[in-house]
Design a protein around this motif. Sequence first.
Motif, PDB file in Angstrom:
ATOM      1  N   GLN A  16       0.832  -1.202   0.000  1.00 56.21           N
ATOM      2  CA  GLN A  16       0.000   0.000   0.000  1.00 56.21           C
ATOM      3  C   GLN A  16       0.869   1.256   0.000  1.00 56.21           C
ATOM      4  O   GLN A  16       0.603   2.214  -0.731  1.00 56.21           O
ATOM      5  CB  GLN A  16      -0.907   0.015   1.234  1.00 56.21           C
ATOM      6  CG  GLN A  16      -2.135  -0.868   1.149  1.00 56.21           C
ATOM      7  CD  GLN A  16      -3.039  -0.653   2.347  1.00 56.21           C
ATOM      8  OE1 GLN A  16      -2.586  -0.505   3.476  1.00 56.21           O
ATOM      9  NE2 GLN A  16      -4.342  -0.621   2.089  1.00 56.21           N
ATOM     10  N   SER A  19       2.525   1.767  -3.364  1.00 56.59           N
ATOM     11  CA  SER A  19       1.537   2.189  -4.352  1.00 56.59           C
ATOM     12  C   SER A  19       1.199   3.668  -4.197  1.00 56.59           C
ATOM     13  O   SER A  19       1.106   4.407  -5.189  1.00 56.59           O
ATOM     14  CB  SER A  19       0.274   1.334  -4.213  1.00 56.59           C
ATOM     15  OG  SER A  19      -0.716   1.763  -5.109  1.00 56.59           O
ATOM     16  N   GLU A  45      -6.538   6.063   6.257  1.00 55.44           N
ATOM     17  CA  GLU A  45      -7.068   5.226   5.196  1.00 55.44           C
ATOM     18  C   GLU A  45      -8.587   5.290   5.189  1.00 55.44           C
ATOM     19  O   GLU A  45      -9.220   5.803   6.109  1.00 55.44           O
ATOM     20  CB  GLU A  45      -6.596   3.784   5.379  1.00 55.44           C
ATOM     21  CG  GLU A  45      -6.962   3.181   6.727  1.00 55.44           C
ATOM     22  CD  GLU A  45      -6.269   1.852   6.992  1.00 55.44           C
ATOM     23  OE1 GLU A  45      -5.417   1.454   6.195  1.00 55.44           O
ATOM     24  OE2 GLU A  45      -6.602   1.212   8.007  1.00 55.44           O
ATOM     25  N   SER A  48     -12.132   0.767   0.750  1.00 54.98           N
ATOM     26  CA  SER A  48     -12.076   0.783  -0.700  1.00 54.98           C
ATOM     27  C   SER A  48     -13.461   0.597  -1.294  1.00 54.98           C
ATOM     28  O   SER A  48     -14.219  -0.275  -0.859  1.00 54.98           O
ATOM     29  CB  SER A  48     -11.140  -0.318  -1.209  1.00 54.98           C
ATOM     30  OG  SER A  48     -11.237  -0.437  -2.609  1.00 54.98           O
ATOM     31  N   THR A  55      -8.994  -1.639   2.379  1.00 56.64           N
ATOM     32  CA  THR A  55      -8.804  -0.208   2.597  1.00 56.64           C
ATOM     33  C   THR A  55      -7.815   0.363   1.581  1.00 56.64           C
ATOM     34  O   THR A  55      -7.023  -0.360   0.992  1.00 56.64           O
ATOM     35  CB  THR A  55      -8.258   0.065   4.013  1.00 56.64           C
ATOM     36  OG1 THR A  55      -6.987  -0.599   4.175  1.00 56.64           O
ATOM     37  CG2 THR A  55      -9.233  -0.426   5.070  1.00 56.64           C
ATOM     38  N   GLU A  56      -7.894   1.668   1.400  1.00 59.41           N
ATOM     39  CA  GLU A  56      -6.959   2.392   0.550  1.00 59.41           C
ATOM     40  C   GLU A  56      -6.313   3.492   1.381  1.00 59.41           C
ATOM     41  O   GLU A  56      -6.986   4.142   2.192  1.00 59.41           O
ATOM     42  CB  GLU A  56      -7.670   3.007  -0.654  1.00 59.41           C
ATOM     43  CG  GLU A  56      -8.152   1.999  -1.676  1.00 59.41           C
ATOM     44  CD  GLU A  56      -8.775   2.681  -2.890  1.00 59.41           C
ATOM     45  OE1 GLU A  56      -8.935   3.923  -2.858  1.00 59.41           O
ATOM     46  OE2 GLU A  56      -9.086   1.974  -3.862  1.00 59.41           O
ATOM     47  N   ARG A  78      -2.550  11.272  -1.092  1.00 59.71           N
ATOM     48  CA  ARG A  78      -3.038  10.893  -2.416  1.00 59.71           C
ATOM     49  C   ARG A  78      -3.403  12.147  -3.203  1.00 59.71           C
ATOM     50  O   ARG A  78      -4.050  13.055  -2.650  1.00 59.71           O
ATOM     51  CB  ARG A  78      -4.253   9.967  -2.279  1.00 59.71           C
ATOM     52  CG  ARG A  78      -4.428   9.011  -3.457  1.00 59.71           C
ATOM     53  CD  ARG A  78      -5.482   7.972  -3.164  1.00 59.71           C
ATOM     54  NE  ARG A  78      -6.837   8.535  -3.197  1.00 59.71           N
ATOM     55  CZ  ARG A  78      -7.926   7.865  -2.845  1.00 59.71           C
ATOM     56  NH1 ARG A  78      -7.819   6.625  -2.394  1.00 59.71           N
ATOM     57  NH2 ARG A  78      -9.114   8.424  -2.917  1.00 59.71           N
TER      58      ARG A  78
END
Length: 265
Positions: A16, A19, A45, A48, A55-56, A78
Amino acid sequence: MPIKIETVLSSPRKLQLESLVSLCLKAFPAPLSVPADGDVYFFMEELSPLENGSTELLGLLALYESEEHVWECSAFTRPDKRQTGIFSALLDAAEKAYPDDQFSFPVPDSKECLPALKTLEALGAELWYQEHLMTLEADSPAWNLLFATPGSPLLELSREPYNLAEEGDSHLIHAFSGGLSVASCALTITCQNGRTSCCLHHVFVPEPLRNRGYGTLFLKTLLPQLKQQGISCFLLQVSGSNLPAIALYKKTGFRITETLSYYLY
């Protein structure tokens, strides 16, 4: 959204993290990274929308203790979630976890990092110090001018300074003149994409021998030997306040290729 604090990263969490950093650097290219050996990580987080229960990452703040009561920090948010208070929330969590400590943020001298600089200035962070990355390419015009012919008798080096089998190890090199140790440094060899580089650390001339040209002569002796053994690029880091060292490195062909400004909060 809750913030999670972790000191050991699981394999899924590492993926994660990688990414998120990749996504950020793709949108805003900059010479930034997250330490893989950080001491503490703060994560924000959300669930998702693509997979049940997964989760993202929205943002992260990685800390490692650079000196007592001072944490060096790396932060990423992000791209589509910037300016939504995520960084401020992560920093608030770090302050609550370490109320007696300070936090330093390295900001590269590039236009891509101007938003980060403005954010830190808005928080009241102050410039602490600068650090320069200096580079010398073995096939550059500067090399050809400086190392075509030695200007003085060469020094004697303490050992063969480079061995491909010892990639990644640190080697300590001493230079002698008439049996007297006049200079030293450590060096680390790295090979990447078929290119071999050497990073020099702690270039040192004993104080009684300074301003006699030994530093310049040491580098003019060492670097050609390294080039003969396959080194194509030389790197070193130096404090922005160390003007004598910067002058020495420039005299031997190095140029500043990157500047990190450390802001203390």
